[in-house]
Design a protein around this motif. Sequence first.
Motif, mmCIF file in Angstrom:
data_model
loop_
_atom_site.group_PDB
_atom_site.id
_atom_site.type_symbol
_atom_site.label_atom_id
_atom_site.label_comp_id
_atom_site.label_asym_id
_atom_site.label_seq_id
_atom_site.Cartn_x
_atom_site.Cartn_y
_atom_site.Cartn_z
ATOM 1 N N UNK A 116 81.306 111.365 74.828
ATOM 2 C CA UNK A 116 81.955 110.356 75.672
ATOM 3 C C UNK A 116 81.986 110.765 77.132
ATOM 4 N N UNK A 117 82.362 112.024 77.386
ATOM 5 C CA UNK A 117 82.489 112.437 78.781
ATOM 6 C C UNK A 117 81.159 112.446 79.511
ATOM 7 N N UNK A 118 80.050 112.461 78.759
ATOM 8 C CA UNK A 118 78.728 112.479 79.388
ATOM 9 C C UNK A 118 78.222 111.084 79.743
ATOM 10 N N UNK A 119 78.634 110.076 78.996
ATOM 11 C CA UNK A 119 78.063 108.740 79.213
ATOM 12 C C UNK A 119 79.088 107.690 79.632
ATOM 13 N N UNK A 120 80.368 107.984 79.445
ATOM 14 C CA UNK A 120 81.392 106.993 79.786
ATOM 15 C C UNK A 120 82.457 107.614 80.673
ATOM 16 N N UNK A 121 82.059 107.981 81.885
ATOM 17 C CA UNK A 121 83.029 108.608 82.775
ATOM 18 C C UNK A 121 84.149 107.652 83.141
ATOM 19 N N UNK A 122 83.892 106.339 83.016
ATOM 20 C CA UNK A 122 84.911 105.351 83.372
ATOM 21 C C UNK A 122 85.650 104.817 82.147
ATOM 22 N N UNK A 181 73.050 101.208 89.692
ATOM 23 C CA UNK A 181 72.675 102.343 88.836
ATOM 24 C C UNK A 181 73.249 103.650 89.369
ATOM 25 N N UNK A 182 73.829 104.417 88.463
ATOM 26 C CA UNK A 182 74.356 105.718 88.844
ATOM 27 C C UNK A 182 75.816 105.725 89.208
ATOM 28 N N UNK A 183 76.386 104.576 89.516
ATOM 29 C CA UNK A 183 77.784 104.528 89.944
ATOM 30 C C UNK A 183 78.750 104.923 88.825
ATOM 31 N N UNK A 184 78.343 104.663 87.579
ATOM 32 C CA UNK A 184 79.219 104.981 86.452
ATOM 33 C C UNK A 184 78.729 106.195 85.683
ATOM 34 N N UNK A 231 70.130 110.273 84.476
ATOM 35 C CA UNK A 231 69.754 111.299 83.513
ATOM 36 C C UNK A 231 69.035 110.657 82.338
ATOM 37 N N UNK A 232 68.641 111.475 81.384
ATOM 38 C CA UNK A 232 67.876 110.965 80.246
ATOM 39 C C UNK A 232 68.574 111.341 78.941
ATOM 40 N N UNK A 233 69.890 111.533 79.027
ATOM 41 C CA UNK A 233 70.724 111.755 77.846
ATOM 42 C C UNK A 233 70.230 112.928 76.999
ATOM 43 N N UNK A 272 68.529 110.509 63.141
ATOM 44 C CA UNK A 272 69.938 110.779 62.880
ATOM 45 C C UNK A 272 70.699 110.556 64.185
ATOM 46 N N UNK A 273 71.549 109.534 64.234
ATOM 47 C CA UNK A 273 72.338 109.221 65.427
ATOM 48 C C UNK A 273 73.710 109.861 65.272
ATOM 49 N N UNK A 274 74.023 110.791 66.163
ATOM 50 C CA UNK A 274 75.256 111.561 66.024
ATOM 51 C C UNK A 274 76.256 111.349 67.134
ATOM 52 N N UNK A 275 76.220 110.205 67.800
ATOM 53 C CA UNK A 275 77.160 109.953 68.906
ATOM 54 C C UNK A 275 78.605 110.168 68.470
#
Length: 729
Positions: free
Chosen positions: A481-487, A250-253, A258-260, A302-305
């Motif tokens: 994307x940059x907040x949740x998928x750094x890899x 957990x946390x490596x990626x 955080x709680x989004x 409303x999901x706005x990803x």
Amino acid sequence: MARSFSSRDTNILLNRHKRLLNELHASKSLTSMYYDDIRAAADEMALYESLAILADVPVEELTKHKKGLKTKPLRDAGVMSIADVYRMSADRIAYIRGISEDTAYTIKAIAGHIFMSTRKEVKLRLSTDQKDKYSTALICAVYRLKSSVPHIEMCKSLLSENESEIKQLCEQVKPGKNILRWLFASKNKKSDAEQAYKRLSDILNGEYGVAANNAIETLKDIREERDAVAWADFSLQSATYFPIIERICPGMLGGADDIYGLPKEMAKALAELPLNLVGLKCVLRRYQEWGVKYIIKQKRILLGDEMGLGKTVQAIAAMVALRNQGATHFVVVCPASVLINWCREIEKHSDLRAIKVHGQYRNAALAEWKETGGVAVTTYDTTGRFVLAPEFKYALTVVDEAHYIKNPMARRTYNTIALCSHSDRLLFMTGTALENKVSEMIELIDYLQPKVAKSVGAIAYMPFAPQFRKKIAPVYFRRKREDVLVELPKLIESEEWCELSSEEERAYESSLVSGNYMSARRVSWNIDDLSCSSKATRLSEIVEEARTEERKVIVFSYFLDTLSKIGAYLGDRCVGKITGAVSPAMRLQTIDAFDASPAGSVLLAQIVSGGTGLNIQSASVVIICEPQFKPSIENQAISRAYRMGQVRNVLVYRLLSPETIDERIVEILKHKQLLFDAFADKSEAARESIELDKKAFGELIKAEVERIGAKHGTSNVVSQQAIDDAYSE
């Protein structure tokens, strides 16, 4: 009583069973061993990345943490960076002239603090472009775990089903271990031993023995697999690696601590919400699991990803979770251009049944859905056909591209909202950043949770303020994307299936019947009015979404007339066109103009000329209008944007029409790729050989012509010359 086996036979049989049981038990521990390997590899990689960062931090940084600390003695001794200090022991630092023992321990403590602060911020990035020993160790550890799991489970199952019986039989056969025990054994024990020996032999040579030996050998092979195999698997299935790393480390990626952006009390409730995703055929990322929990817990949201984060998969997973709670009926409302994509994604990623409620059979499909349940996938224009009894209720309505109903006076808005009134839960989805269109956001939220919409109306002028975000948190959830998928891999490819209208289908069939196979290859583009083209509609939607995300687009086609039609269709959004007839100097001018153009601009390029020799890093969205005979041509074209200097993830969209030559070409090339992956030498030179040759293309055309002839009860002649002309790559 004479026996049918010797003492030697008995001992050999017992030893074989003992060895097999021991190896099966040992296999059970592989999971924890691989978990440890993954943690160790991730820690090593994080350490390496942290020290790489600190290697650029000068040793003078120490003075910011303790005034009066002198760093000149360190520099004089060749200690230039914080990384250098961290690698040294306090005793070694104390040997440096001008540094006391107390100062050495202070310096070491400060360096340790800086390292730990840096380490907390470091997130692992995995790329096939960077195969150093640290990332290779992590990739290999994950590969071994994910590849071993089914075989480890097989070992557990074999033990559970057979171990008790085998141990009992081993006890019964013991009188046969030596001659003295046999002589003094009773008649019954000798009989039991005879039966036990036969049964043990049958078990060993039967399904259990074969399955156990196969599983054990496979696990050994996986442990000894070459690094290149793990990297090849990662390049094909990287999406399966990251959830494993997230779960074990957990946390490596990023995103684990955080709680989004949600309020703490809401995040706590979501974290504790159980999910039953039996029937989901893909593995969710951690942020996607949060999205599913949010959908289920908040009920009307409303999901706005951002585009590329998998809103569709989250919606499908939510339906699966609700189905596992007893729900039976679901509805997806979407633009006609993505209806077939939804059907395909539902069946690809879940065991749910998709029912297309659209077209001439819509009434029959609707009646079937009412009776049997499943996911009714329909369009905005078809929602008016949903005549449901007032008491009819179903579990969830998914409204894709929800900004389509931003106008409350539009008929499709009225029909969609009327349909939603029968639903227990509502999921509106849009990739558009509604913070930039607050009035639209509030309009959509008002359909979902009117109280929330009313509460934010007074502060609509400050949509990025914390208090605004807190108020809309119960209904609006958006991740970047940059907040949740750094890899996140820099290249994200997707197939966009565009269902043909009746006009397009007639044009396509006419092209094939008349022998104009080159026109058939331009399916959906070969009609006079592109406003009636399903591919053009989808292209326009992608371009608009790219504009809202401040991206630029490059569109590739093999055909010049297709590019010309698209240019006329998009108008001033196109800033130029690159073809074989454009001089090198004019190419550079065109690219310079494109580089200077605003977000949402489009550059058109002929794939066989614009696909080589250009650098177009300002484009981060690539659209390919039709499948090419050689995947290498597509790859070269994509590489114009996906190359050194690109700062954004590149999104590649392949526009395809189902039940046409497009689908046949894709199927053949995928089959060739599978054969290649299974048997061929994985070299780039070999990959160039994957293509649709003229013979295969000819067979494809003949099959399509026969299919259309059978459909209309006609017989049509296939022209070999026309095949040769159409196969011009």
